[in-house]
Scaffold this active site. Sequence first.
Site, PDB file in Angstrom:
ATOM      1  N   ASP A   8       0.887  -1.148   0.000  1.00 53.43           N
ATOM      2  CA  ASP A   8       0.000   0.000   0.000  1.00 53.43           C
ATOM      3  C   ASP A   8       0.942   1.221   0.000  1.00 53.43           C
ATOM      4  OD1 ASP A   8      -2.309   1.645   0.510  1.00 53.43           O
ATOM      5  OD2 ASP A   8      -1.641   1.747   2.591  1.00 53.43           O
ATOM      6  N   LEU A   9       0.438   2.376  -0.344  1.00 55.29           N
ATOM      7  CA  LEU A   9       1.325   3.547  -0.401  1.00 55.29           C
ATOM      8  C   LEU A   9       1.116   4.485   0.793  1.00 55.29           C
ATOM      9  CD1 LEU A   9       3.345   5.390  -1.830  1.00 55.29           C
ATOM     10  CD2 LEU A   9       1.517   6.152  -3.323  1.00 55.29           C
ATOM     11  N   ASP A  10      -0.040   5.146   0.816  1.00 61.78           N
ATOM     12  CA  ASP A  10      -0.309   6.119   1.876  1.00 61.78           C
ATOM     13  C   ASP A  10      -0.367   5.411   3.226  1.00 61.78           C
ATOM     14  OD1 ASP A  10      -0.537   7.991  -0.089  1.00 61.78           O
ATOM     15  OD2 ASP A  10      -2.718   7.939  -0.174  1.00 61.78           O
ATOM     16  N   THR A  16       1.051  10.511   3.552  1.00 63.56           N
ATOM     17  CA  THR A  16       0.293  11.517   2.802  1.00 63.56           C
ATOM     18  C   THR A  16      -1.034  11.819   3.493  1.00 63.56           C
ATOM     19  OG1 THR A  16      -0.385   9.694   1.451  1.00 63.56           O
ATOM     20  CG2 THR A  16       1.220  11.179   0.482  1.00 63.56           C
ATOM     21  N   LYS A  44      -8.890   6.699   5.354  1.00 60.39           N
ATOM     22  CA  LYS A  44      -7.663   6.003   4.954  1.00 60.39           C
ATOM     23  C   LYS A  44      -7.976   4.790   4.083  1.00 60.39           C
ATOM     24  CE  LYS A  44      -4.425   7.426   8.463  1.00 60.39           C
ATOM     25  NZ  LYS A  44      -3.637   7.084   9.644  1.00 60.39           N
ATOM     26  N   LYS A 146     -10.827  -1.096  -2.114  1.00 62.66           N
ATOM     27  CA  LYS A 146     -10.670  -1.762  -0.825  1.00 62.66           C
ATOM     28  C   LYS A 146     -11.914  -1.461   0.013  1.00 62.66           C
ATOM     29  CE  LYS A 146      -5.764  -0.595  -1.190  1.00 62.66           C
ATOM     30  NZ  LYS A 146      -4.662   0.256  -0.707  1.00 62.66           N
ATOM     31  N   ASP A 171      -1.825  -0.281   6.056  1.00 59.88           N
ATOM     32  CA  ASP A 171      -2.022   0.428   7.324  1.00 59.88           C
ATOM     33  C   ASP A 171      -3.505   0.640   7.640  1.00 59.88           C
ATOM     34  OD1 ASP A 171      -2.339   2.369   5.210  1.00 59.88           O
ATOM     35  OD2 ASP A 171      -2.380   3.881   6.790  1.00 59.88           O
TER      36      ASP A 171
HETATM   37  P1  B16 Z   1      -6.254   9.977  -4.511  1.00 55.39           P
HETATM   38  P2  B16 Z   1      -3.650   4.080  -0.200  1.00 55.39           P
HETATM   39  C1  B16 Z   1      -5.477   6.035  -0.475  1.00 55.39           C
HETATM   40  O1  B16 Z   1      -4.180   5.541  -0.655  1.00 55.39           O
HETATM   41  C2  B16 Z   1      -5.544   6.986   0.716  1.00 55.39           C
HETATM   42  O2  B16 Z   1      -5.303   6.272   1.925  1.00 55.39           O
HETATM   43  C3  B16 Z   1      -6.901   7.614   0.776  1.00 55.39           C
HETATM   44  O3  B16 Z   1      -6.981   8.523   1.859  1.00 55.39           O
HETATM   45  C4  B16 Z   1      -7.178   8.354  -0.553  1.00 55.39           C
HETATM   46  O4  B16 Z   1      -8.476   8.914  -0.566  1.00 55.39           O
HETATM   47  C5  B16 Z   1      -7.036   7.354  -1.696  1.00 55.39           C
HETATM   48  O5  B16 Z   1      -5.738   6.779  -1.668  1.00 55.39           O
HETATM   49  C6  B16 Z   1      -7.257   7.995  -3.053  1.00 55.39           C
HETATM   50  O6  B16 Z   1      -6.243   8.937  -3.288  1.00 55.39           O
HETATM   51  O7  B16 Z   1      -7.271  11.010  -4.218  1.00 55.39           O
HETATM   52  O8  B16 Z   1      -4.836  10.496  -4.521  1.00 55.39           O
HETATM   53  O9  B16 Z   1      -6.576   9.185  -5.769  1.00 55.39           O
HETATM   54  O10 B16 Z   1      -3.658   4.074   1.302  1.00 55.39           O
HETATM   55  O11 B16 Z   1      -4.559   3.046  -0.837  1.00 55.39           O
HETATM   56  O12 B16 Z   1      -2.244   4.070  -0.769  1.00 55.39           O
HETATM   57 MG    MG Z   2      -2.863   3.220   3.293  1.00 56.13          MG
END
Ligand code: B16
Ligand code: MG
Length: 224
Positions: A8-10, A16, A44, A146, A171
Site C-alpha cells: 500500500d502507499l499512503d 500523505t 484512509k 478496498k 495500514d
Molecule cells: P487519490 P492508499 C489512499 O491511498 C488513501 O489512503 C486515501 O486517503 C485516498 O483517498 C485514496 O488513496 C485515493 O487517493 O485522491 O490520490 O486518488 O492508502 O490506498 O495508498
Molecule cells: Mg494506506
Amino acid sequence: MVKAVIFDLDGVITDTAELHYQAWKNLANSISIDFDREFNEELKGISRMDSLNKILSHGGVEDQYTEQEKVGLATKKNEEYKTLLVHLNPENIYPGIKELLDSLKESKLKIGLASASKNGPAILEYLQITDYFDTIVNPDSVANGKPAPDIFLKAAEQLGVSPQECIGIEDSEAGIEAIKKADMFAVGVGTTEVMKKAGADLVLTNTKELVWSQLKEAASVKIG
Ligand code: B16
Ligand code: MG
C-alpha cells in the site's frame, strides 16, 4: 514460497494522510462542513469519490449535490492536494522502507504497488523510488475498491504470481480486509487491536520493523 511483496502507499511508504487531511479540510470547510483529524482516519484507504461521499454524509448534505457537482468538488480537493505533494522528497519515506525495498531486490522478490491513489505514480517519483516497482496497479482498472480484494489480485496478476505467493502490507482496516480476501499473507502496520480485528496475520507498530528476514519467517508458516 513467497515470490512477491505488494505495498500500500499512503501510510505504509510515506505519510500523505496529513496532506489529504489539509486538502479535505479546506474543501469541507468551504461548504460549511466540520472536518477533524478523527474523521480523517475514516478516509484512509478509501477512494477519492467514496471519501467525498462520506464527508457529504458526515455533513448531512449528501443529497444536495449532483454527480457533476461532486466530481467538481473532488477535483478541487485533488488540485490542492497535488500542490502539497510537490514538497515530497526522499526524506519523507518512512523509516525502514528503503532498506526493505533493497532487501527484496537482492532476494529477487517481485515488488508491486496496490494503492487506491490515482496520484501513486507521481508520489513514487517525488520519493525517487519508482524503479523498485515491477508493477503499479491503476486503481481505475479494478471494479471495486478496498476492502474488496480486486487491487491486490490485480497486482499479483500483473506480477505473474499467484495470490498465495504474496505478502501484502497495509495500514488501513479496509486494506487488511482486501489482502485477506485476496488470500495473501497480511502484514498490518498500526495498532495491534485495529489490525488484528481487521484480520492481519502479522502486526507491526512501526515501519522500522518491516525487515525482510522477519517477514519471510513469519509468512513461511502460512506460505511455506
Ligand atoms: P487519490 P492508499 C489512499 O491511498 C488513501 O489512503 C486515501 O486517503 C485516498 O483517498 C485514496 O488513496 C485515493 O487517493 O485522491 O490520490 O486518488 O492508502 O490506498 O495508498
Ligand atoms: Mg494506506
